[in-house]
Scaffold this motif. Sequence first.
Motif, short mmCIF file in Angstrom:
data_model
loop_
_atom_site.label_atom_id
_atom_site.label_comp_id
_atom_site.label_asym_id
_atom_site.label_seq_id
_atom_site.Cartn_x
_atom_site.Cartn_y
_atom_site.Cartn_z
N LEU A 1 0.95 -1.39 0.06
CA LEU A 1 0.27 0.04 0.02
C LEU A 1 1.03 1.28 0.11
O LEU A 1 0.44 2.07 -0.36
CB LEU A 1 -0.72 0.61 1.02
N ILE A 2 1.77 1.98 0.47
CA ILE A 2 3.00 2.22 0.99
C ILE A 2 3.86 2.68 -0.95
O ILE A 2 3.29 3.15 -1.09
CB ILE A 2 4.03 2.20 2.03
N GLY A 3 3.76 1.56 -0.87
CA GLY A 3 4.42 1.53 -1.82
C GLY A 3 3.70 2.18 -3.16
O GLY A 3 4.00 2.47 -4.32
N ALA A 4 2.70 2.02 -3.44
CA ALA A 4 1.64 1.96 -4.34
C ALA A 4 1.24 3.45 -4.60
O ALA A 4 0.97 4.18 -5.34
CB ALA A 4 0.25 0.88 -4.37
N GLY A 5 1.38 4.19 -2.57
CA GLY A 5 0.66 5.45 -3.00
C GLY A 5 2.20 6.09 -3.73
O GLY A 5 1.40 7.09 -4.01
N ILE A 6 3.61 5.95 -3.16
CA ILE A 6 4.56 6.58 -3.84
C ILE A 6 4.43 6.33 -5.64
O ILE A 6 4.56 7.92 -5.90
CB ILE A 6 5.65 5.99 -3.64
N TYR A 7 4.26 5.30 -5.89
CA TYR A 7 3.37 5.21 -6.98
C TYR A 7 2.51 6.27 -7.97
O TYR A 7 3.18 6.62 -9.30
CB TYR A 7 4.19 3.46 -7.72
N GLY A 8 1.66 5.94 -7.02
CA GLY A 8 0.45 6.80 -7.79
C GLY A 8 0.82 7.59 -7.43
O GLY A 8 -0.08 8.91 -7.29
N ARG A 9 1.19 8.69 -6.46
CA ARG A 9 1.76 9.68 -5.78
C ARG A 9 0.77 10.27 -5.31
O ARG A 9 0.08 11.83 -4.96
CB ARG A 9 1.71 10.47 -7.69
N SER A 10 0.06 9.97 -4.51
CA SER A 10 -1.34 9.58 -3.23
C SER A 10 -0.56 9.68 -2.17
O SER A 10 -1.49 10.13 -0.89
CB SER A 10 -2.56 8.79 -4.00
N HIS A 11 0.54 9.86 -1.88
CA HIS A 11 1.57 10.23 -0.53
C HIS A 11 1.22 11.75 -0.33
O HIS A 11 1.61 12.39 0.79
CB HIS A 11 2.20 9.26 -0.08
N VAL A 12 0.98 12.92 -2.13
CA VAL A 12 1.47 13.55 -1.70
C VAL A 12 0.21 14.71 -2.14
O VAL A 12 -0.21 15.64 -2.29
CB VAL A 12 2.96 13.95 -2.19
N GLY A 13 -0.85 13.27 -2.68
CA GLY A 13 -1.93 14.49 -2.96
C GLY A 13 -3.08 13.68 -3.71
O GLY A 13 -3.14 12.52 -2.99
N LEU A 14 -4.20 13.81 -4.33
CA LEU A 14 -4.33 12.95 -4.91
C LEU A 14 -4.29 12.16 -5.61
O LEU A 14 -3.11 12.37 -7.02
CB LEU A 14 -5.70 14.30 -5.80
N LEU A 15 -4.57 10.79 -6.02
CA LEU A 15 -4.18 9.60 -6.33
C LEU A 15 -3.71 10.52 -8.17
O LEU A 15 -4.86 11.91 -8.78
CB LEU A 15 -4.94 8.67 -6.57
N ASN A 16 -2.77 10.15 -8.99
CA ASN A 16 -2.87 10.14 -10.53
C ASN A 16 -4.08 9.80 -11.01
O ASN A 16 -3.75 8.88 -11.30
CB ASN A 16 -1.40 9.52 -10.81
N GLU A 17 -4.24 10.63 -12.37
CA GLU A 17 -5.42 10.31 -12.98
C GLU A 17 -5.60 9.35 -13.66
O GLU A 17 -6.33 8.18 -13.90
CB GLU A 17 -5.48 11.41 -13.54
N ASN A 18 -4.35 8.94 -14.73
CA ASN A 18 -3.94 7.94 -14.94
C ASN A 18 -4.03 6.41 -14.23
O ASN A 18 -4.64 5.66 -14.66
CB ASN A 18 -2.86 8.12 -15.94
N VAL A 19 -3.52 6.51 -13.05
CA VAL A 19 -3.69 5.35 -12.34
C VAL A 19 -4.86 4.98 -11.72
O VAL A 19 -5.59 3.89 -11.83
CB VAL A 19 -2.40 5.53 -10.95
N HIS A 20 -5.78 6.16 -11.41
CA HIS A 20 -7.35 5.70 -11.13
C HIS A 20 -7.99 5.24 -12.71
O HIS A 20 -8.56 4.28 -11.65
CB HIS A 20 -7.81 7.01 -10.44
N ARG A 21 -7.67 5.67 -13.77
CA ARG A 21 -8.72 5.30 -14.45
C ARG A 21 -8.09 3.64 -14.53
O ARG A 21 -9.20 2.84 -14.83
CB ARG A 21 -8.12 6.27 -16.08
N THR A 22 -6.72 3.42 -14.38
CA THR A 22 -6.29 2.19 -15.17
C THR A 22 -6.66 1.10 -14.09
O THR A 22 -6.74 0.30 -14.66
CB THR A 22 -4.65 2.30 -15.46
N ALA A 23 -6.70 2.07 -12.94
CA ALA A 23 -6.39 0.05 -11.31
C ALA A 23 -8.14 0.51 -10.91
O ALA A 23 -8.82 -0.19 -10.06
CB ALA A 23 -5.68 0.44 -10.51
N GLY A 24 -8.36 1.42 -11.10
CA GLY A 24 -10.36 2.23 -10.34
C GLY A 24 -10.82 0.80 -10.61
O GLY A 24 -10.83 0.19 -11.96
N TYR A 25 -11.85 0.78 -9.87
CA TYR A 25 -12.78 -0.42 -10.22
C TYR A 25 -14.18 0.13 -10.22
O TYR A 25 -14.65 1.42 -10.20
CB TYR A 25 -13.45 -1.97 -9.46
#
Length: 192
Positions: free
Chosen positions: A7-31
Motif C-alpha cells: 500500500l505504501i509503495g503503491a501510494g508512492i507510485y501513484g503519488r497519493s502520498h503527496v496529493g490526489l492519486l494520479n488520474e491515469n493510475v486511478h483510471r487504470t486501476a480503479g473499479y
Amino acid sequence: MTMLIILIGAGIYGRSHVGLLNENVHRTAGYSMRLMIEGQVHRAFTSLFFTAGGWRFYSSIVMFAVAVGYVEGCFGPLRAIATFFAVHLATLAVMTIGVMVASVISETHRGNLLWCVQDVGPSAGYYGCVGLAFATMASQMRWPLVVAIIVVLCLRATWSFIHLPEDGRMLSADLAHLIAFPLGIASAYAPS
C-alpha cells in the motif's frame, strides 16, 4: 505487513502520498460496477492497492494497520487475509447487484453515477476487519458500539447521497463501508 508495504509503495507510485492519486493510475486501476460487469474483474484487486490520496492515503494506512493488524494478532494471518479479501469482494458484489437491481427498477442520476464512478482503496476490507473485531469483543459495550458505528456510517452515506461529493466517489466509498462493516460482523460467525 506485506500488504502494508505494498500500500505504501503503491501510494508512492501513484503519488497519493503527496496529493490526489494520479488520474491515469486511478483510471487504470480503479473499479466500477460497469467495468466489473464488462468482465474487468481484475480491477477488484488492482483497486485495493491505491487510495484517493492526500490525507486519505495516511488515514487508510493507519486504519489498515490497526484493523487488519488487530485481527491478525487475535486470529492469525490466515483469518486476517480471508476476512479482508472476502469482505472486499463480497462488498463489491453486493454493491454491483444492488445498483443493477435499483437501475432496473428506476434509472436515476445517482444510480448512473454509482454504476460508472471508479473507486479505489482497501477500506471495504479493513472495515470488514473492524466489524470482526467489534463482533468478537468481550465487552458489554460491544453491541451499543456496533449500533453507533452503523448509525454513523448511515449518516455518512446519507450525506454523500444528498451532496454527491467528488462526483459520486464518496457515495461509492460510503456505501461500501456501510456494507463491509456488517459483513465483517457476520464473518465472526462463519466457520473458521
